[in-house]
Design a protein around this motif. Structure first.
Motif, PDB file in Angstrom:
ATOM      1  N   TRP A 175       0.840  -1.204   0.000  1.00 40.16           N
ATOM      2  CA  TRP A 175       0.000   0.000   0.000  1.00 40.16           C
ATOM      3  C   TRP A 175       0.875   1.255   0.000  1.00 40.16           C
ATOM      4  O   TRP A 175       0.634   2.191  -0.769  1.00 40.16           O
ATOM      5  N   ARG A 192       0.880   3.823  -3.163  1.00 41.41           N
ATOM      6  CA  ARG A 192       0.300   5.145  -2.914  1.00 41.41           C
ATOM      7  C   ARG A 192       1.340   6.249  -3.053  1.00 41.41           C
ATOM      8  O   ARG A 192       1.008   7.363  -3.479  1.00 41.41           O
ATOM      9  N   LEU A 214      -5.596  10.643  -0.103  1.00 44.66           N
ATOM     10  CA  LEU A 214      -4.731   9.610   0.476  1.00 44.66           C
ATOM     11  C   LEU A 214      -5.285   9.139   1.821  1.00 44.66           C
ATOM     12  O   LEU A 214      -5.310   7.936   2.101  1.00 44.66           O
ATOM     13  N   ASP A 240      -8.226   6.910   1.299  1.00 47.82           N
ATOM     14  CA  ASP A 240      -7.707   5.621   0.839  1.00 47.82           C
ATOM     15  C   ASP A 240      -7.245   4.791   2.035  1.00 47.82           C
ATOM     16  O   ASP A 240      -7.598   3.611   2.179  1.00 47.82           O
ATOM     17  N   PRO A 277      -4.397   1.398  -7.306  1.00 46.75           N
ATOM     18  CA  PRO A 277      -3.327   1.881  -8.196  1.00 46.75           C
ATOM     19  C   PRO A 277      -3.502   1.457  -9.648  1.00 46.75           C
ATOM     20  O   PRO A 277      -2.926   2.085 -10.545  1.00 46.75           O
ATOM     21  N   TYR A 327      -6.866   9.708  -7.385  1.00 49.76           N
ATOM     22  CA  TYR A 327      -6.584  10.722  -6.368  1.00 49.76           C
ATOM     23  C   TYR A 327      -6.988  12.120  -6.827  1.00 49.76           C
ATOM     24  O   TYR A 327      -6.883  13.065  -6.044  1.00 49.76           O
TER      25      TYR A 327
END
Length: 409
Positions: A17, A21, A96, A99, A124, A131
């Protein structure tokens, strides 16, 4: 040994992750320039413009690109919570955090780590677009609602009501809800917040009539008709219209009406399923929500790339349960997500041009989504609707349906 494996698996999941990210952040902050059109302009230009208007206490009713329910204002205004950052940077940081919140919810609620893995891998795959739109924030609300649904139906209903006023589609999470408390809480939340917005801000519900003249968006299932027709002399055109790239011209209205007809048919199927379903296990709530959103996404005249994050989030909730039947549809959605980032933004120019590469990507992506929708619907039906020749359980089955408890066939 099992504890060590579990710890190692969690460490690997969190590491994945973090790495993926970070890559998304590098893209939206333009440290690395992702191929294709700049997906961040929606935030830095459009959202920022809406922020300036919303900050005055009114809605941007004169902007045809504002097509959202009133609570969307909360997402657009949210970067103001981080005044030490510029608007776009604050938005990306909040995306973020949303997420991360979904990941924490999935890890906390899931009896199986597969749900968290779906989320970690699926987001992703959509690239930096995820985003640069507020859909991820709406998805976080939807995931929280579904995870609360089995034990806390009123909490689910309140979150569904909030989600519906953020972007409408979360109302579909109620497709598998059998407890009246969830429906009641959703209705009260929608009614209360709607009244508050209507009194406090002019133009709160202008979105209801803002899309009457929309065409067919170039990435939708119906758009494939015109992508092919352009090679045979179709005289229409592709224009930026109502904030998206759409087909406009002869017969577009017919295809748009056909899409609405398919949406109505999807609603009819869901209604028939609810009338026929007799086995409601705890995982049915998420399975039904995932199926409903898949059906309405595929039949929509707009299938924007960010819509896939809805499906990834709901699929992740489904996979938190080992009993869920949504494994194959989840795999199809993940495959569609990978193709989506190729058709937008990487090779979006080919899609707009309707050239062979663009056509191939669209047929593949939309075909995967259609297959996922059909597969999910079939699996939901087979897992919940008793066979016609099976003996009826009579009042006991009806009572169990009302209470939302599992019923054996």
């Amino acid at each position: 040994m099992d504890d060590r494996r579990s710890s190692a698996g969690l460490t690997g999941l969190l590491g994945t992750w973090g790495v993926t990210r970070l890559a998304l952040l590098l893209c939206v902050f333009k440290v690395y320039v992702f191929p294709g059109p700049d997906v961040t302009t929606d935030v830095s230009v459009i959202y920022r413009g809406w922020y300036d208007v919303l900050s005055t206490g009114t809605f941007p009713v004169d902007d045809v690109t504002w097509q959202y329910p009133p609570a969307a204002a909360l997402a657009i205004l949210s970067p103001g919570l981080l005044p030490f950052l510029d608007y776009a940077s604050a938005f990306f940081v909040l995306a973020l955090l949303a997420d991360l919140a979904v990941l924490v919810l999935l890890l906390h609620a899931g009896r199986s780590p597969r749900g968290a893995r779906v989320w970690v891998a699926g987001v992703p795959l959509l690239g930096p677009t995820v985003y640069a739109r507020y859909d991820l924030m709406v998805t976080a609300v939807a995931v929280a609602a579904l995870l609360a649904g089995v034990r806390h139906p009123r909490v689910m209903g309140a979150l569904v009501g909030l989600g519906a006023l953020l972007k409408v589609w979360p109302v579909l999470l109620l497709a598998g809800a059998v407890r009246r408390r969830a429906w009641g809480a959703a209705a009260v939340t929608v009614g209360g917040l709607s009244a508050l917005f209507a009194v406090a801000s002019p133009g709160a519900f202008a979105f209801l009539s803002s899309q009457r003249d929309r065409g067919t968006e170039v990435e939708s299932l119906g758009a494939l008709v015109f992508h092919v027709a352009r090679h045979f002399g179709w005289s229409g055109e592709v224009l930026l219209h109502y904030g998206s790239v759409e087909f406009l011209g002869p017969h577009v209205g017919v295809v748009s009406d056909a899409a609405l007809g398919l949406t109505a048919a999807a609603f009819g199927w869901l209604l028939l399923w609810r009338l026929r379903a007799g086995r409601f296990a705890p995982h049915t709530l998420a399975d039904a929500a995932f199926t409903a959103v898949l059906l309405f996404t595929v039949t929509s005249r707009v299938i924007s790339p960010q819509y896939l994050v809805w499906l990834v989030g709901l699929a992740a909730v489904c996979r938190c349960s080992r009993e869920s039947r949504m494994g194959p549809p989840t795999a199809l959605v993940l495959a569609a997500s990978l193709v989506t980032v190729l058709e937008f933004p990487v090779w979006f120019g080919h899609v707009v041009a309707s050239d062979p590469l663009g056509l191939t990507l669209l047929f593949l992506r939309n075909g995967l989504l259609a297959a996922a929708a059909v597969t999910a619907a079939v699996r939901l039906w087979r897992s919940t609707v008793p066979h016609a020749d099976a003996p009826s359980a009579g009042p006991a089955r009806a009572a169990a349906r009302t209470k939302g408890t599992p019923v054996s066939s």
